[in-house]
Structures are given as structure tokens and as C-alpha cells.
Motif scaffolding. Structure first.
Motif, PDB file in Angstrom:
ATOM      1  N   LEU A   1       0.838  -1.197   0.000  1.00  0.00           N
ATOM      2  CA  LEU A   1       0.000   0.000   0.000  1.00  0.00           C
ATOM      3  C   LEU A   1       0.873   1.247   0.000  1.00  0.00           C
ATOM      4  O   LEU A   1       0.569   2.230  -0.692  1.00  0.00           O
ATOM      5  N   LYS A   2       1.957   1.218   0.739  1.00  0.00           N
ATOM      6  CA  LYS A   2       2.873   2.361   0.733  1.00  0.00           C
ATOM      7  C   LYS A   2       3.478   2.574  -0.647  1.00  0.00           C
ATOM      8  O   LYS A   2       3.596   3.712  -1.130  1.00  0.00           O
ATOM      9  N   LEU A   3       3.846   1.485  -1.316  1.00  0.00           N
ATOM     10  CA  LEU A   3       4.518   1.600  -2.606  1.00  0.00           C
ATOM     11  C   LEU A   3       3.557   1.902  -3.742  1.00  0.00           C
ATOM     12  O   LEU A   3       3.890   2.655  -4.664  1.00  0.00           O
ATOM     13  N   ARG A   4       2.351   1.317  -3.693  1.00  0.00           N
ATOM     14  CA  ARG A   4       1.444   1.403  -4.839  1.00  0.00           C
ATOM     15  C   ARG A   4       0.357   2.457  -4.691  1.00  0.00           C
ATOM     16  O   ARG A   4      -0.197   2.909  -5.688  1.00  0.00           O
ATOM     17  N   GLY A   5       0.024   2.811  -3.458  1.00  0.00           N
ATOM     18  CA  GLY A   5      -0.862   3.956  -3.255  1.00  0.00           C
ATOM     19  C   GLY A   5      -2.339   3.677  -3.135  1.00  0.00           C
ATOM     20  O   GLY A   5      -3.063   4.477  -2.550  1.00  0.00           O
ATOM     21  N   THR A   6      -2.827   2.556  -3.678  1.00  0.00           N
ATOM     22  CA  THR A   6      -4.254   2.264  -3.599  1.00  0.00           C
ATOM     23  C   THR A   6      -4.473   0.794  -3.253  1.00  0.00           C
ATOM     24  O   THR A   6      -3.651  -0.068  -3.580  1.00  0.00           O
ATOM     25  N   VAL A   7      -5.622   0.531  -2.601  1.00  0.00           N
ATOM     26  CA  VAL A   7      -5.974  -0.844  -2.261  1.00  0.00           C
ATOM     27  C   VAL A   7      -6.173  -1.671  -3.531  1.00  0.00           C
ATOM     28  O   VAL A   7      -5.796  -2.847  -3.597  1.00  0.00           O
ATOM     29  N   GLY A   8      -6.753  -1.058  -4.564  1.00  0.00           N
ATOM     30  CA  GLY A   8      -6.964  -1.764  -5.820  1.00  0.00           C
ATOM     31  C   GLY A   8      -5.659  -2.225  -6.442  1.00  0.00           C
ATOM     32  O   GLY A   8      -5.564  -3.348  -6.948  1.00  0.00           O
ATOM     33  N   ALA A   9      -4.652  -1.363  -6.402  1.00  0.00           N
ATOM     34  CA  ALA A   9      -3.349  -1.726  -6.965  1.00  0.00           C
ATOM     35  C   ALA A   9      -2.702  -2.851  -6.160  1.00  0.00           C
ATOM     36  O   ALA A   9      -2.066  -3.748  -6.722  1.00  0.00           O
ATOM     37  N   VAL A  10      -2.864  -2.811  -4.844  1.00  0.00           N
ATOM     38  CA  VAL A  10      -2.336  -3.882  -3.991  1.00  0.00           C
ATOM     39  C   VAL A  10      -3.030  -5.200  -4.323  1.00  0.00           C
ATOM     40  O   VAL A  10      -2.389  -6.250  -4.436  1.00  0.00           O
ATOM     41  N   ALA A  11      -4.351  -5.143  -4.466  1.00  0.00           N
ATOM     42  CA  ALA A  11      -5.116  -6.351  -4.780  1.00  0.00           C
ATOM     43  C   ALA A  11      -4.674  -6.960  -6.102  1.00  0.00           C
ATOM     44  O   ALA A  11      -4.492  -8.176  -6.216  1.00  0.00           O
ATOM     45  N   ASP A  12      -4.481  -6.118  -7.119  1.00  0.00           N
ATOM     46  CA  ASP A  12      -4.045  -6.612  -8.425  1.00  0.00           C
ATOM     47  C   ASP A  12      -2.669  -7.266  -8.332  1.00  0.00           C
ATOM     48  O   ASP A  12      -2.419  -8.300  -8.953  1.00  0.00           O
ATOM     49  N   ALA A  13      -1.766  -6.644  -7.567  1.00  0.00           N
ATOM     50  CA  ALA A  13      -0.392  -7.146  -7.473  1.00  0.00           C
ATOM     51  C   ALA A  13      -0.309  -8.470  -6.739  1.00  0.00           C
ATOM     52  O   ALA A  13       0.479  -9.353  -7.103  1.00  0.00           O
ATOM     53  N   LEU A  14      -1.128  -8.640  -5.700  1.00  0.00           N
ATOM     54  CA  LEU A  14      -1.016  -9.818  -4.843  1.00  0.00           C
ATOM     55  C   LEU A  14      -2.054 -10.891  -5.134  1.00  0.00           C
ATOM     56  O   LEU A  14      -2.012 -11.969  -4.541  1.00  0.00           O
ATOM     57  N   GLY A  15      -2.998 -10.597  -6.032  1.00  0.00           N
ATOM     58  CA  GLY A  15      -3.972 -11.607  -6.409  1.00  0.00           C
ATOM     59  C   GLY A  15      -5.130 -11.763  -5.443  1.00  0.00           C
ATOM     60  O   GLY A  15      -5.708 -12.853  -5.339  1.00  0.00           O
ATOM     61  N   TYR A  16      -5.486 -10.698  -4.724  1.00  0.00           N
ATOM     62  CA  TYR A  16      -6.630 -10.710  -3.814  1.00  0.00           C
ATOM     63  C   TYR A  16      -7.699  -9.768  -4.343  1.00  0.00           C
ATOM     64  O   TYR A  16      -7.467  -8.961  -5.253  1.00  0.00           O
ATOM     65  N   SER A  17      -8.874  -9.837  -3.739  1.00  0.00           N
ATOM     66  CA  SER A  17      -9.892  -8.835  -4.017  1.00  0.00           C
ATOM     67  C   SER A  17      -9.610  -7.603  -3.157  1.00  0.00           C
ATOM     68  O   SER A  17      -8.989  -7.709  -2.095  1.00  0.00           O
ATOM     69  N   PRO A  18     -10.068  -6.409  -3.564  1.00  0.00           N
ATOM     70  CA  PRO A  18      -9.864  -5.214  -2.741  1.00  0.00           C
ATOM     71  C   PRO A  18     -10.464  -5.356  -1.344  1.00  0.00           C
ATOM     72  O   PRO A  18      -9.872  -4.900  -0.358  1.00  0.00           O
TER      73      PRO A  18
ATOM     74  N   GLN B   1      -9.763  -6.027   4.595  1.00  0.00           N
ATOM     75  CA  GLN B   1      -9.980  -6.834   5.805  1.00  0.00           C
ATOM     76  C   GLN B   1      -8.659  -7.213   6.471  1.00  0.00           C
ATOM     77  O   GLN B   1      -8.531  -7.168   7.699  1.00  0.00           O
ATOM     78  N   GLN B   2      -7.665  -7.563   5.667  1.00  0.00           N
ATOM     79  CA  GLN B   2      -6.369  -7.941   6.223  1.00  0.00           C
ATOM     80  C   GLN B   2      -5.669  -6.741   6.863  1.00  0.00           C
ATOM     81  O   GLN B   2      -5.017  -6.871   7.911  1.00  0.00           O
ATOM     82  N   LEU B   3      -5.810  -5.580   6.275  1.00  0.00           N
ATOM     83  CA  LEU B   3      -5.223  -4.374   6.871  1.00  0.00           C
ATOM     84  C   LEU B   3      -5.923  -4.025   8.180  1.00  0.00           C
ATOM     85  O   LEU B   3      -5.279  -3.599   9.152  1.00  0.00           O
ATOM     86  N   ALA B   4      -7.238  -4.217   8.220  1.00  0.00           N
ATOM     87  CA  ALA B   4      -7.978  -3.968   9.462  1.00  0.00           C
ATOM     88  C   ALA B   4      -7.535  -4.931  10.560  1.00  0.00           C
ATOM     89  O   ALA B   4      -7.375  -4.543  11.730  1.00  0.00           O
ATOM     90  N   GLN B   5      -7.299  -6.193  10.192  1.00  0.00           N
ATOM     91  CA  GLN B   5      -6.829  -7.169  11.163  1.00  0.00           C
ATOM     92  C   GLN B   5      -5.426  -6.805  11.666  1.00  0.00           C
ATOM     93  O   GLN B   5      -5.133  -6.934  12.866  1.00  0.00           O
ATOM     94  N   LEU B   6      -4.589  -6.300  10.788  1.00  0.00           N
ATOM     95  CA  LEU B   6      -3.243  -5.880  11.191  1.00  0.00           C
ATOM     96  C   LEU B   6      -3.320  -4.722  12.180  1.00  0.00           C
ATOM     97  O   LEU B   6      -2.557  -4.677  13.156  1.00  0.00           O
ATOM     98  N   GLN B   7      -4.247  -3.803  11.947  1.00  0.00           N
ATOM     99  CA  GLN B   7      -4.425  -2.696  12.895  1.00  0.00           C
ATOM    100  C   GLN B   7      -4.806  -3.211  14.274  1.00  0.00           C
ATOM    101  O   GLN B   7      -4.300  -2.731  15.292  1.00  0.00           O
ATOM    102  N   ARG B   8      -5.692  -4.206  14.314  1.00  0.00           N
ATOM    103  CA  ARG B   8      -6.099  -4.769  15.602  1.00  0.00           C
ATOM    104  C   ARG B   8      -4.910  -5.454  16.293  1.00  0.00           C
ATOM    105  O   ARG B   8      -4.755  -5.340  17.517  1.00  0.00           O
ATOM    106  N   GLU B   9      -4.085  -6.140  15.522  1.00  0.00           N
ATOM    107  CA  GLU B   9      -2.923  -6.807  16.108  1.00  0.00           C
ATOM    108  C   GLU B   9      -1.929  -5.809  16.687  1.00  0.00           C
ATOM    109  O   GLU B   9      -1.339  -6.044  17.741  1.00  0.00           O
ATOM    110  N   VAL B  10      -1.729  -4.695  15.978  1.00  0.00           N
ATOM    111  CA  VAL B  10      -0.767  -3.684  16.426  1.00  0.00           C
ATOM    112  C   VAL B  10      -1.335  -2.831  17.546  1.00  0.00           C
ATOM    113  O   VAL B  10      -0.613  -2.391  18.447  1.00  0.00           O
ATOM    114  N   GLY B  11      -2.650  -2.579  17.489  1.00  0.00           N
ATOM    115  CA  GLY B  11      -3.282  -1.714  18.476  1.00  0.00           C
ATOM    116  C   GLY B  11      -3.132  -0.245  18.168  1.00  0.00           C
ATOM    117  O   GLY B  11      -3.153   0.604  19.069  1.00  0.00           O
TER     118      GLY B  11
END
Length: 315
Positions: free
Chosen positions: A13-30, A35-45
Motif C-alpha cells: 500500500l505504501k509503494l502502490r498507493g491504492t488498495v486496488g493496486a495492492v489487490a491486483d499485485a497480490l492476487g486478492y480482491s480489494p 480486511q487484512q489491513l484492518a486485522q493488522l491494525q487490531r494486532e498492532v493496536g
């Protein structure tokens, strides 16, 4: 313990700028990325992203963690590569991206030997010249890149990548055969009134033509035809519609209706450059592919005396 997969999404996300671009690069849906970023926020607090309009942007905490994510992912990759190196097994997939000439004359001849020597190795190949190809290499999307660069337009080097010139070839002028008499070099300056054919806007070939005409001929070329396919370029020249710059390995002299001559004002060269990530050759599979490409370049230079292995002295 933070999940490396989620850290990779934050880094992307830092490198590509948008969730859509991240999804395209990694093969996930936006939505899965969100959801994964939200889970990471919960883990970090801590809040790692914030919404700005319809886009997500890293917070200050997100920027800090993304910086650490880069180091952690690099360390994990290095650990995996060293484990493979310790095993000594040449297996898995090596992804190679290159421009047409490199694939035709260096990569393709290397593949049969690789297949025979390493049956568990797969080499995936993409014929592409997109601008962000080196960024894709940095992001571990691909493993080896073969680009062109010109003596007038060298590509900037990057500290995280290694660049190894394989061969250097001369750029020459292709003209309609009916208009050329004798074998003497042709002056670029004498072609100021001609129409030209070049690669697409933004390609190295197009940029080289502009710069060569300005620096050696003192004019801006009138480009009427654009194609990244040399066969199209040759057809336009053979039918008397234009002139163009061609590298030796395009083999334009074999085409009916063309005359190929040296440039009178100065030597203009094209280099074939092999790029990898720093340290990637610790992987036996990558090391095997690099060695095969070097051997293929040796053989190519031996077959075609006009080519120079590496970079000629003085360039």
C-alpha cells in the motif's frame, strides 16, 4: 507475532498507493486486502491507515510499520534463499521478463540446456518492456529482467539491484534500398527532411531517436509511424515511407527493400543489460539461470563479430 502476509500488504500500500493496486499485485480482491489491513491494525493496536476521500492512506504509525515491514520481508526472503542455497537444489520457478531481442537471441537458446540440466526448474518468461519493470523486480514480482539501454540514454542504477551488461551492438540507419548508392556511412543531418518511424512514445527506442537527431543532426525528427514491432518499422522503410534507427540484432540487412548503413557522425550503441536483486543469486535456481544467460551471451557474441561482449572500451 505480526503476520508477514499482512505486513506485505501494508508495504505494498505504501509503494502502490491504492488498495486496488495492492489487490491486483497480490492476487486478492480489494475487500480482502481491506480486511487484512484492518486485522493488522487490531494486532498492532494502532491506526495504520486512514480514509481520505475514497482512498486509504498510511498514518504516521503506518509509515513507521511499513518501513519495518520492508526490512522484515527482506530478511525473510534472504532466509528462504539461504535455506535453498544450503540444500543446493535447483528447483522451483524463476520468472524472467525481457525485451524481444534479448528473448530471441539470448534467453531462448539457453532454455534447452537449462531443461536438460535441471528438470525440476521452471523458467516463466514474459515479453514486456513496461516502464516499471525494475520496480517489479524490487517488489519480488519477478526474478530476472533483461532490458535495453543506449549509449546516449543509460538507465539509472539502483542500490538494491545489480546490473550486468551482456552484449553491446551498434545502432545503424535503415533506409529504402532504392535511395542508397554505395556503402558509405550516412549522415543523420542529411535526413532532417525525411519522415521517421520509431517505437511508441515513452519507449527507449523513441527517446533515442529524438535525442540522436537533436544531438547529431541538429533537428527534431518528424515521426509519422510508431510501432514496437521491427517488422512494421521495416515495412514502412522498405516501401519508401520513412527511415529509422535499428540495432544490429534486428537483422534489418536481411529484409528485402532495405539498405542498412552506419551513422556517419558518431557511434550509437544499444546494450543488453541483465538485472537481478542484490543477493538473489544465492538461490541455486536463479544462479543457474544467470549462468545460462551469460553462456548464451558468450555464444551470441562469438557468432556475430560486430557484437561486443559487455561494454566496449571508451563507452
Amino acid at each position: 507475532m505480526l503476520d508477514l502476509g499482512r505486513l506485505r500488504m501494508l508495504r505494498e500500500l505504501k509503494l502502490r498507493g491504492t488498495v486496488g493496486a495492492v489487490a491486483d499485485a497480490l492476487g486478492y480482491s480489494p475487500s480482502a486486502v481491506s480486511q487484512q489491513l484492518a486485522q493488522l491494525q487490531r494486532e498492532v493496536g494502532a491506526e495504520l491507515v486512514e480514509r481520505v476521500g475514497r482512498r486509504l492512506r498510511l498514518t504516521e504509525a503506518g509509515e513507521v510499520l511499513a518501513g519495518h515491514a520492508e526490512a522484515l520481508l527482506t530478511q525473510a526472503q534472504r532466509a528462504e534463499e539461504e535455506a535453498l542455497a544450503a540444500s543446493g537444489k535447483v528447483a522451483g520457478v524463476v520468472r524472467v521478463v525481457g525485451f524481444q531481442t534479448a528473448l530471441l537471441h539470448v534467453l531462448a537458446p539457453a532454455l534447452p540446456g537449462l531443461r536438460a540440466a535441471y528438470p525440476d526448474l521452471t523458467v516463466d518468461v514474459l515479453d514486456e518492456e513496461f516502464h516499471r519493470v525494475l520496480e517489479a523486480l524490487v517488489l519480488h514480482e519477478i526474478d530476472v529482467v533483461m532490458t535495453d539501454e543506449y549509449s546516449h540514454l543509460p538507465r539509472p542504477r539502483r542500490p538494491e539491484l545489480t546490473a550486468e551488461p551482456l552484449v553491446t551492438e551498434r545502432m545503424r540507419l535503415a533506409l529504402p534500398e532504392a535511395e542508397v548508392h554505395g556503402d558509405d556511412p550516412v549522415r543523420i543531418a542529411g535526413l532532417a527532411d525525411r519522415s521517421w518511424v520509431a517505437g511508441h512514445v515513452g519507449t527507449n527506442h523513441a527517446d533515442l531517436l529524438e535525442r540522436t537527431c537533436v544531438e547529431l543532426g541538429g533537428f527534431r525528427p518528424r515521426i509519422r509511424f510508431r510501432s514496437n514491432d521491427f517488422m512494421v518499422l521495416f515495412a514502412m522503410v522498405a516501401h519508401g515511407e520513412a527511415v529509422c534507427l535499428v540495432p544490429d540484432l534486428a537483422l534489418a540487412e536481411r529484409e528485402e527493400g532495405l539498405a542498412v548503413r552506419d551513422i556517419a557522425e558518431a557511434r550509437v550503441s544499444r546494450r543488453m543489460v541483465m538485472w537481478t536483486r542484490v543477493g538473489a543469486d544465492v538461490r541455486p535456481s536463479v544462479r543457474a539461470v544467470l549462468a545460462a544467460l551469460r553462456e548464451s551471451a558468450d555464444a551470441l557474441a562469438a557468432r556475430r563479430p560486430r557484437l561486443v561482449r559487455g561494454i566496449p572500451e571508451g563507452e
